[in-house]
Motif scaffolding. Structure first.
Motif, PDB file in Angstrom:
ATOM      1  N   PRO A 300     -71.287  -8.953 -20.091  1.00 20.94           N
ATOM      2  CA  PRO A 300     -71.160  -9.191 -18.646  1.00 20.94           C
ATOM      3  C   PRO A 300     -70.119 -10.239 -18.269  1.00 20.94           C
ATOM      4  O   PRO A 300     -69.434 -10.090 -17.248  1.00 20.94           O
ATOM      5  CB  PRO A 300     -72.569  -9.628 -18.249  1.00 20.94           C
ATOM      6  CG  PRO A 300     -73.462  -8.927 -19.222  1.00 20.94           C
ATOM      7  CD  PRO A 300     -72.702  -8.951 -20.521  1.00 20.94           C
ATOM      8  N   SER A 325     -72.051  -2.275 -21.940  1.00 21.48           N
ATOM      9  CA  SER A 325     -72.266  -3.719 -21.853  1.00 21.48           C
ATOM     10  C   SER A 325     -73.495  -4.122 -22.651  1.00 21.48           C
ATOM     11  O   SER A 325     -74.568  -3.518 -22.516  1.00 21.48           O
ATOM     12  CB  SER A 325     -72.440  -4.141 -20.390  1.00 21.48           C
ATOM     13  OG  SER A 325     -72.702  -5.529 -20.289  1.00 21.48           O
ATOM     14  N   LEU A 330     -76.848  -7.255 -17.437  1.00 21.63           N
ATOM     15  CA  LEU A 330     -75.680  -6.928 -16.627  1.00 21.63           C
ATOM     16  C   LEU A 330     -76.036  -7.029 -15.147  1.00 21.63           C
ATOM     17  O   LEU A 330     -76.800  -6.209 -14.627  1.00 21.63           O
ATOM     18  CB  LEU A 330     -75.200  -5.510 -16.946  1.00 21.63           C
ATOM     19  CG  LEU A 330     -74.042  -4.970 -16.112  1.00 21.63           C
ATOM     20  CD1 LEU A 330     -72.770  -5.775 -16.378  1.00 21.63           C
ATOM     21  CD2 LEU A 330     -73.817  -3.488 -16.414  1.00 21.63           C
ATOM     22  N   LYS A 335     -71.459  -5.003 -12.133  1.00 20.31           N
ATOM     23  CA  LYS A 335     -71.289  -3.573 -12.392  1.00 20.31           C
ATOM     24  C   LYS A 335     -70.595  -2.887 -11.210  1.00 20.31           C
ATOM     25  O   LYS A 335     -69.618  -2.136 -11.387  1.00 20.31           O
ATOM     26  CB  LYS A 335     -72.650  -2.919 -12.656  1.00 20.31           C
ATOM     27  CG  LYS A 335     -72.631  -1.391 -12.739  1.00 20.31           C
ATOM     28  CD  LYS A 335     -74.037  -0.851 -12.981  1.00 20.31           C
ATOM     29  CE  LYS A 335     -74.109   0.649 -12.767  1.00 20.31           C
ATOM     30  NZ  LYS A 335     -73.303   1.404 -13.764  1.00 20.31           N
ATOM     31  N   GLU A 348     -75.437  -0.619 -19.018  1.00 23.05           N
ATOM     32  CA  GLU A 348     -76.075  -1.662 -19.822  1.00 23.05           C
ATOM     33  C   GLU A 348     -76.848  -1.046 -20.981  1.00 23.05           C
ATOM     34  O   GLU A 348     -77.499  -0.015 -20.835  1.00 23.05           O
ATOM     35  CB  GLU A 348     -77.024  -2.481 -18.957  1.00 23.05           C
ATOM     36  CG  GLU A 348     -77.734  -3.604 -19.717  1.00 23.05           C
ATOM     37  CD  GLU A 348     -78.574  -4.495 -18.815  1.00 23.05           C
ATOM     38  OE1 GLU A 348     -79.324  -5.339 -19.358  1.00 23.05           O
ATOM     39  OE2 GLU A 348     -78.485  -4.349 -17.578  1.00 23.05           O
TER      40      GLU A 348
END
Length: 545
Positions: A300, A325, A330, A335, A348
């Protein structure tokens, strides 16, 4: 509960089960070189190394290791940043039948000593700038051979010359049978691999993790584990094209996540892997603009740095199509902003060192749930159990996440009791509190381990506390993680000074910096008259947050 309810959310192009060939991990590279010899394998500051060239370098290094006395089953420490030598040494060591010990080059001497002593590594490869540090601990370890290289060895011509003139790196004189230069070994070894049989069940990697205790222990990952997780990750990217992708690797390769989802996955799809040895946002954006990566596994903090850069629209970032990620939660806003800027899909996932590491992920091209780590990978089973009784819990109940799958480690090196505890009942007990919804999507709620994750790197409070207790002015200490808008979490130390002393925050930080890697040093130091404790004297960290 319906068995594996998540399967109904698998996209049509992702199978629920895969076939795992009985082969060593380095076969991904060999197959890529066989079929795509001239395709770029590595990109490093603009310098390209083809798959054919990379295989030759790997074969030379593997043969060189045998020639200098390394034997199958021995351990080799890779203490390198993201440079071509890491890739060459990694696969070369595996071809020589060795077990790779992932080693952070930023470790202090104390930290390095712990890893080398525990792993019993007999060979180590590192940069010239870390050579003195290795020498200082060698006498207290099993190290017989040190291989030294320079970051500039694979630079393009003008950049290499400029680096040598500016940095003037220390010249290391080879002294066999103890000290070798990487360049000499590559140059003198024949371009064919040693004939050493490597079985899928052989241990390929020691990935050190603090686990529940905070004391580093080596998760033993076999070739079979790593091949399985590479193929599982490959299945999660159904739209990639062989020898047509470019993968950006900013996360350190000594971290198991980057090793699998960047390095091994790239070899499996014959992608070009862009190696970035140091994160600097302006340089990273220039690299993206120049080389146009299509895949970008990260954390992140990386996506946030790009999304929040004031001049990000000056760079061509729309080549990025798919991002996985990991390492930390996250944030939804990160995002949203990153996807809006790039047009990429950012999802994620979740994993841990003991599982090679990936076990869960939101589908790239399917149902994604914000705040969820997604659904289990193919051939991976997961459930939520009571942490004290191991009884399976119902949908929505919070308990410990446990996992089964072909990517789960063989155990911890030389720690049979902890292995038995962590792998009890045939399940990997993650130490993470989680819940599962009725559709089979999982959510991490908290950590049984009081681990802190700073920019995707793990910090174990006990390790920092042990350093603090060595300070002559510290009576009591507790370390916790606190939210940080950029790093995700940062390290906070709460200290009770010894009577008659008045330590300062700067003094504490400087002391820690002598014994810990930079990311482990507390950024916040708070002094208190006392720490809250339970009836048995245990510090109540929940009362400190």
């Amino acid at each position: 509960m319906t068995a594996k309810p998540w399967l109904r959310y698998y996209p049509d192009d992702i199978p629920a089960t895969l076939t795992y060939p009985e082969k060593p991990l380095y076969d991904f590279l060999d197959q890529a070189a066989e079929k795509h010899e001239s395709a770029p394998a590595l990109i490093f500051f603009g310098q390209k190394i083809s798959y054919g060239q990379l295989r030759e370098l790997v074969d030379r290094f593997a043969t060189a290791l045998v020639h200098i006395g390394a034997k199958p089953g021995e351990k080799i420490s890779l203490m390198l940043p993201n440079i071509p030598q890491f890739v060459i040494a990694f696969y070369g060591a595996l071809k020589a039948g060795l077990t790779v010990v992932q080693t952070n080059p930023l470790y202090t001497e104390d930290e390095l000593h712990v890893i080398l002593r525990d792993s019993q590594a007999e060979t180590l490869i590192t940069l010239d700038r870390f050579y003195e540090k290795v020498l200082h601990v060698q006498g207290k370890t099993n190290l017989k051979r040190i291989i030294v290289t320079g970051v500039q060895e694979f630079f393009p011509g003008l950049l290499r010359l400029g680096y040598l003139l500016k940095e003037r790196p220390k010249r290391i004189k080879p002294a066999p049978p103890n000290i070798y230069l990487f360049s000499d070994l590559i140059r003198s070894a024949p371009a064919h691999p040693p004939e050493i049989p490597v079985r899928p069940t052989d241990i390929a990697l020691f990935q050190y993790t603090g686990g529940t205790t905070g004391i580093p222990k080596g998760a033993m990952l076999t070739h079979k584990n790593l091949v399985a997780n590479t193929l599982q990750a490959r299945s999660w990217f159904p739209r990639v094209q062989l020898a047509q992708e470019t993968c950006l690797c900013v996360l350190p390769l000594f971290h198991v996540y980057a090793m699998t989802v960047a390095l091994n996955l790239s070899m499996a799809i014959a992608a070009a892997l862009i190696l970035v040895p140091r994160f600097q946002i302006d340089d990273l954006l220039k690299t993206i603009d120049r080389h146009r990566p299509t895949l970008f596994p990260g954390a992140p903090t990386l996506y946030a740095a790009i999304a929040n850069h004031p001049r990000v629209k000056d760079f061509h970032v729309s080549s990025i199509r798919a991002c996985l990620s990991g390492s930390a939660p996250l944030p939804l806003e990160v995002k949203r902003r990153f996807e809006e800027l790039t047009g990429a899909v950012l999802v994620e996932g979740y994993g841990l060192s003991e599982a090679s590491p990936v076990t869960h992920c939101n589908p790239l091209y399917g149902r994604q749930i914000s705040g969820s780590i997604g659904i289990p990978f193919p051939d991976t089973d997961a459930k939520i159990v009571d942490p004290t009784t191991d009884r399976e819990l119902s949908v929505g109940e919070i308990g410990e996440l446990v996992i089964q799958g072909p990517q789960v480690m063989a155990g911890y090196w030389n720690r049979p009791e902890e292995t038995a505890h962590t792998l009890r009942g045939g399940w990997l007990h993650t130490g993470d509190l989680a819940r599962m919804d009725e559709d089979g999507y999982f959510y991490i709620v908290d950590r049984l381990k009081e681990m802190i994750i700073c920019s995707g790197l793990k910090v174990y409070p006990r390790e920092v506390e042990e350093v603090l207790y060595k300070h002559p002015k510290v009576l009591e200490a507790a370390v916790i993680g606190v939210p940080d808008p950029y790093r995700g979490e940062t390290v906070k130390a709460l200290i009770v000074p010894k009577p008659g002393t008045s330590p300062t925050a700067d003094e504490i930080k400087a002391f820690c910096a002598e014994h810990l890697a930079k990311y482990k040093v507390p950024t916040i130091v708070e002094f208190r008259e006392s720490l809250p404790k339970s009836i048995v004297g245990k510090v109540l960290k929940k009362d400190l947050r």
